[in-house]
Design an enzyme around this catalytic site. Structure first.
Site, PDB file in Angstrom:
ATOM      1  N   CYS A 419       8.770   6.990   5.352  1.00 44.99           N
ATOM      2  CA  CYS A 419       7.635   6.393   4.662  1.00 44.99           C
ATOM      3  C   CYS A 419       7.534   4.886   4.821  1.00 44.99           C
ATOM      4  CB  CYS A 419       7.655   6.772   3.186  1.00 44.99           C
ATOM      5  SG  CYS A 419       9.192   6.347   2.373  1.00 44.99           S
ATOM      6  N   HIS A 463       9.148   6.762  -2.478  1.00 48.22           N
ATOM      7  CA  HIS A 463       8.144   6.760  -1.433  1.00 48.22           C
ATOM      8  C   HIS A 463       7.536   5.371  -1.355  1.00 48.22           C
ATOM      9  CE1 HIS A 463       5.579   8.748   1.380  1.00 48.22           C
ATOM     10  NE2 HIS A 463       4.456   8.478   0.711  1.00 48.22           N
ATOM     11  N   ASP A 480      -1.948   6.717   2.439  1.00 50.56           N
ATOM     12  CA  ASP A 480      -0.551   7.111   2.670  1.00 50.56           C
ATOM     13  C   ASP A 480      -0.405   7.586   4.107  1.00 50.56           C
ATOM     14  OD1 ASP A 480       2.018   7.897   2.599  1.00 50.56           O
ATOM     15  OD2 ASP A 480       1.780   9.450   1.070  1.00 50.56           O
TER      16      ASP A 480
END
Lengths: 672, 333
Positions: A419, A463, A480
């Site tokens: 991430c 995250h 994202d």
């Protein structure tokens, strides 16, 4: 006043030392090694000296040992008063005191301090197992207290310890059992403080856990491997989105040097949050944070208001006023869809700052390509995401080393990361393209615990994602990029599989083996028990008391309702205890039992036995008052007296007596 | 003769709280007593039990206060829970202490006679009236006992005496710190028991009047003759040298005179008027010693006091009668 009290004997001193030793063992883990060694050696001396009393140190030796203990604590902590140092000192001196018990009073004093120590121990650990362990020790201290007040005249050292401890243990259990309802009532209804009245600086320095407020590429991988619980979430209403799409918002990062990210300037970010316009119905929920020693609270993206002891910053971070040192519950309200406020010039400038040294020509070329196809920011974002999706980008917790320009190496060479790699390179590319962008660190997803009905967020759910400013979308928009990686390119083998049951759901790590599923269920069970414990015991607060009052319809009484409930409940419980202790018991001897029954039946018709009245006087008085019963009563008395006060007592007369009593009919003023 | 510590007789109540301060004693006058029934038995009722925390109990209260404040301030719920458990246990133990005395039946038996300066041992019988086992019930000044359910047990209550005369035990104090020693429950129980306190005997006394005033008018033989050796007594001026026990003197037993009796035991009067003119208490002490010696020598003796006399006699009952007369002689009331 009191006659000379006997010396406490070996059993009592031994039990005291044992209790203290058992209480010390878990605490030693929290104390400095030198203090632990000192306490351990003193305990050893105490137990050896039980068998060989000659080893008990003399007065001057004890003074020396006490000074040594203070010195050890001072050397280890450089203070005597903090939580750790204070506990170390208390424990050291208490263990030393067991070497100098000269009277029962000394022992009682040691027991009082022991009670204090038990309460202090909860500053270190509040887990259910620890509480049960200390509960057993508390029972032990009641047992010793009971043993100390047993008949002092019989020399206790003449009696063996086993029956003694048996009887005092039974007494301690009985008393605790009878005290428990009252203790629980007090616990539930005793008014709590919402904020401390004073602070003694008893805080301890503990390692910070969870996400941090800066991001270096690569520092997430440790966190993601941890199955530890970050927080629990409790929703009052059904979730409007699947749980794996819950974004829990933490630090927001603005400044980057191309390798790591830092938060924005404090002065700018401490400004209060602009009013956010929710575009979906607000969601009410609560989260229970595990202690992190940091101020981050992780609300759902985005929080609408701050709870009492926290503040909401301009970039929508929720910060507690004090670092979260113990389990803490926050009632929160968020909107999953929203329109954020305006972007100031300073903020725009910050969100567009690019470290020129890390921007390579091929990065500019990539951005230029996208800009040529469509200069509109929204399309540009879509193109970047498509890039991550279509090019062979891989998700792996064990990315290859990236060298001195990690973003460039990731984008064009290794194309393998997780991430933070995706989010930080995406944000950087957006800034190159002239779209304001920032990084958000937090948690993604939650697992529903079917046993507790709550949601569980683990450290492995940590995250990072990006936010870009899109005017058309109403301001800051969450993007994202990690989510766009094609599922078949998620490398489940590298690291993720090690996580087993605690792997984040979004990776869809298969748990098809029966053992794995069982382990997962057990883990959920333990989590449910732990969450219940935290909710109902550790985190029981005035807010929960208020809810309890609401459930009873007494909320308008406020704190008075609690006091009222407390007083009336305690009165009822104490009366109940009194009645239970006063309940009548029938004599064991059948003759006596028969007499007791007779007394009770006569009392029912208004002829109670007077205190101190013997059977002869009583029954004659009853016979005078009730001529209709006189004959039967006097006859019964003739049978009873020899049985009770000696004389020819045969089995036959005994049975006759009981039968007569049973056959006797005593009615209220039957015949005049 | 050394001066004796003599105390006149007084009908004395037993000093049930000799060690108490004036304040406590005054406080105790305000409290109810458990009354006796006609049989002399007292049963402790709910209104007769007083209860206060002990010093350990006060310390416990202080501990609870401190932990309560600390746990509230640091919002430590488990610390609070433990504080409440400890508070609950101490409150429950208060009830147990109270019930430990409830319906306890108390009866006192008269104590055996003693000489002044010795301790009378009264027997107090405690009996359970609630079919409950009771632990560690203490008689103030005496010992502590456990009682089984429905059982009874005697407790000795030693009372130190100073003066001669009848000693009345009017009340006893029962107390208990059972079950945890945090509270002390007590009751003042009326009892009615008496013990006779004989006078403190003088270390030595002049021999009774037998030689100087043998009662020649009495029928039968002379009490002391020359036929059979009956024993020895201390030398007194005027004794015949032939009767001195020289062997005893050689054995360093002092100057003794051999006594020879006829076929009847010696008869003597122990006479107040025959004693040297000393104060009353000294005379009583001397007479007491004479009674003891006469009884030890199996003499037939009588006691003559101004206004009272005890006819001559022999045996333990007679001795008791004489000593009781001495104990009660010229008593201030």
């Amino acid at each position: 006043m009191q006659a000379q009290e006997p010396m406490p004997d070996r059993v009592q001193i031994g039990l005291m030392a044992l209790l203290l030793g058992l209480a010390a063992v878990p605490l030693l883990f929290y104390l400095q090694p030198a203090v632990s060694a000192y306490i351990g050696l003193l305990l050893l001396l105490r137990f050896v000296a039980l068998a060989r009393p000659a080893l008990v140190p003399g007065r001057w030796m004890l003074v020396g040992l006490a000074l040594l203990g203070v010195a050890v604590v001072l050397a280890s902590y450089r203070e005597l008063a903090g939580q750790d140092a204070g506990t170390a000192l208390l424990l050291s001196m208490m263990v030393l005191k067991t070497l100098e018990i000269r009277s029962q009073r000394d022992l009682r004093l040691a027991l009082l301090l022991f009670g204090f120590l038990l309460v202090v121990a909860f500053l270190f650990n509040q887990s259910p197992l620890f509480a049960i362990y200390l509960g057993v020790l508390l029972l032990g201290s009641f047992m010793l207290l009971a043993d100390l007040s047993a008949r002092p005249s019989t020399a206790p050292w003449l009696r063996s310890w086993r029956p003694r401890l048996h009887s005092s243990g039974r007494r301690a259990l009985m008393l605790s059992g009878q005290a428990l309802p009252l203790a629980l009532l007090l616990f539930v209804l005793f008014p709590r403080l919402d904020a401390p009245l004073w602070s003694l600086g008893l805080e301890r320095d503990r390692a910070k856990t969870g996400v941090s407020d800066s991001l270096e590429l690569g520092n997430f991988s440790e966190l993601v491997r941890s199955g530890a619980v970050a927080f629990h979430a409790y929703f009052d209403q059904p979730l409007p989105v699947p749980p794996e799409q819950l974004y829990w918002r933490g630090p927001v990062l603005w400044q980057t040097d191309g390798r790591g990210w830092e938060p924005g300037p404090k002065a700018l970010m401490q400004q209060l949050a602009p009013v956010i316009e929710p575009r979906s119905p607000p969601l009410d929920y609560a989260i229970v944070m595990e202690p992190t020693e940091q101020k981050w609270i992780f609300p759902l993206d985005r929080p609408l208001q701050a709870p009492a002891d926290a503040q909401l910053t301009r970039d929508a971070r929720l910060l507690a006023k004090e670092p979260i040192r113990e389990l803490k519950r926050y009632e929160l309200r968020s909107a999953l869809s929203y329109r954020s406020g305006s972007l100031s010039a300073r903020e725009r400038q910050l969100a567009l700052e690019v470290p020129q040294s890390v921007i390579t020509p091929r990065m500019r070329r990539l951005v230029n390509d996208w800009q040529q196809q469509s200069p509109e920011p929204r399309t540009l974002v879509a193109q970047a995401l498509a890039h991550f999706n279509q090019q062979p980008f891989y998700y792996s917790l064990k990315p290859p080393p990236l060298g001195s320009n990690p973003v460039d190496a990731f984008l064009f060479e290794t194309r393998t990361g997780y991430c933070e790699h995706y989010a930080s390179s995406f944000a950087l590319l957006m800034r190159v393209a002239g779209i304001p962008a920032r990084l958000v660190v937090g948690y993604l997803g939650a697992e529903r615990n079917p046993l507790g009905g709550h949601y569980l967020v683990r450290q492995s759910d940590a995250h990072a994602w990006a936010e870009v400013w899109l005017d058309e979308e109403g301001g800051w928009t969450r993007i994202d990029p990690t989510a766009t990686v094609a599922p078949e390119r998620v490398d489940t083998d590298a690291g993720l599989a090690d996580l087993g049951g605690t792997a984040p759901l979004r990776f869809r790590v298969t748990r098809d083996s029966g053992l794995g599923r069982l382990a997962h269920s057990l883990r959920l069970l333990a989590d449910a028990a732990n969450a219940g414990w935290n909710n109902w015991v550790v985190n029981f607060s005035s807010r929960r008391q208020q809810r309890l009052l609401e459930a009873l319809g007494l909320e308008h009484l406020g704190a008075y309702g609690l006091v009222l409930g407390l007083a009336s409940g305690a009165a009822v419980l104490m009366l109940g205890l009194h009645a239970w202790l006063a309940r009548q018991r029938w004599p064991v001897d059948p003759v006596e039992r028969s007499y007791a029954r007779l007394c009770q039946r006569l009392a029912r018709v208004g002829l109670p036995r007077r205190p101190g009245e013997g059977p002869r006087d009583y029954l004659r008085r009853a016979a005078d008052a009730r001529p209709d019963l006189a004959h039967a009563l006097l006859q019964w008395l003739q049978l009873y007296l020899p049985l009770r006060f000696g004389g020819a007592a045969t089995e036959r007369t005994r049975q006759l007596l009981i039968r007569r009593e049973q056959q006797l009919s005593i009615r209220r003023r039957a015949s005049r | 003769m050394p001066k004796l510590p003599t105390l006149s007789c007084k009908r004395s109540r037993s000093p049930e709280l000799t060690d108490a301060t004036l304040l406590t004693r005054w406080f105790h006058t305000l409290l109810r007593r458990v009354p006796m029934d006609k049989q002399g038995q007292a049963s402790i009722g709910p209104r007769h039990i007083y209860i206060l925390p002990t010093r350990a109990g006060l310390g416990y209260g202080l501990l609870l206060f401190v932990t309560l404040l600390g746990a509230l301030n640091y919002q430590n719920n488990l610390g609070l829970l433990f504080t409440f458990i400890m508070a609950g246990v101490s409150l429950v133990s208060m009830h147990h202490a109270w019930f430990n005395l409830l319906r306890l039946r108390v009866r006192a038996q008269p104590g055996a006679p003693v000489f002044a300066g010795q301790a009378v041992r009264f027997t107090i019988t405690l009996e359970d009236g609630r079919e409950r086992a009771r632990g560690a019930i203490c008689l103030r000044g005496g010992e502590c006992i456990d009682l089984p359910a429905g059982g009874a047990a005697p407790v000795m209550l030693p009372v130190q005496t100073q003066r001669r005369g009848p000693l009345l035990l009017r009340e006893v104090q029962l107390e208990t710190r059972y079950p945890l020693g945090l509270f002390r429950a007590w009751s003042l129980v009326a009892v009615d028991a008496v013990a006779t306190v004989y006078p403190r005997p003088a270390p030595q006394a002049p021999p009774p009047q037998q030689l100087t005033s043998i009662d020649h008018n009495a029928s039968g033989d002379q009490g002391t003759g020359a036929d059979d050796f009956v024993g020895a007594r201390s030398y007194a001026p005027g004794d015949s040298l032939r009767r001195i026990d020289w062997k005893a003197l050689a054995r360093e037993r002092g100057l003794m005179v051999k006594q020879f009796g006829g076929d009847r035991a010696a008869r003597v009067w122990l006479d107040w008027a025959a004693l040297p003119p000393v104060d009353d208490e000294t005379r009583i002490a001397l007479l007491c010693r004479q009674v003891l010696e006469a009884s030890g020598q199996d003499l037939v003796y009588g006691l003559r006091l101004p206004g009272i006399s005890v006819e001559r006699g022999q045996g333990d009952a007679h001795k008791h009668r004489c000593l009781t007369t001495l104990a009660g002689f010229r008593c201030e009331d």
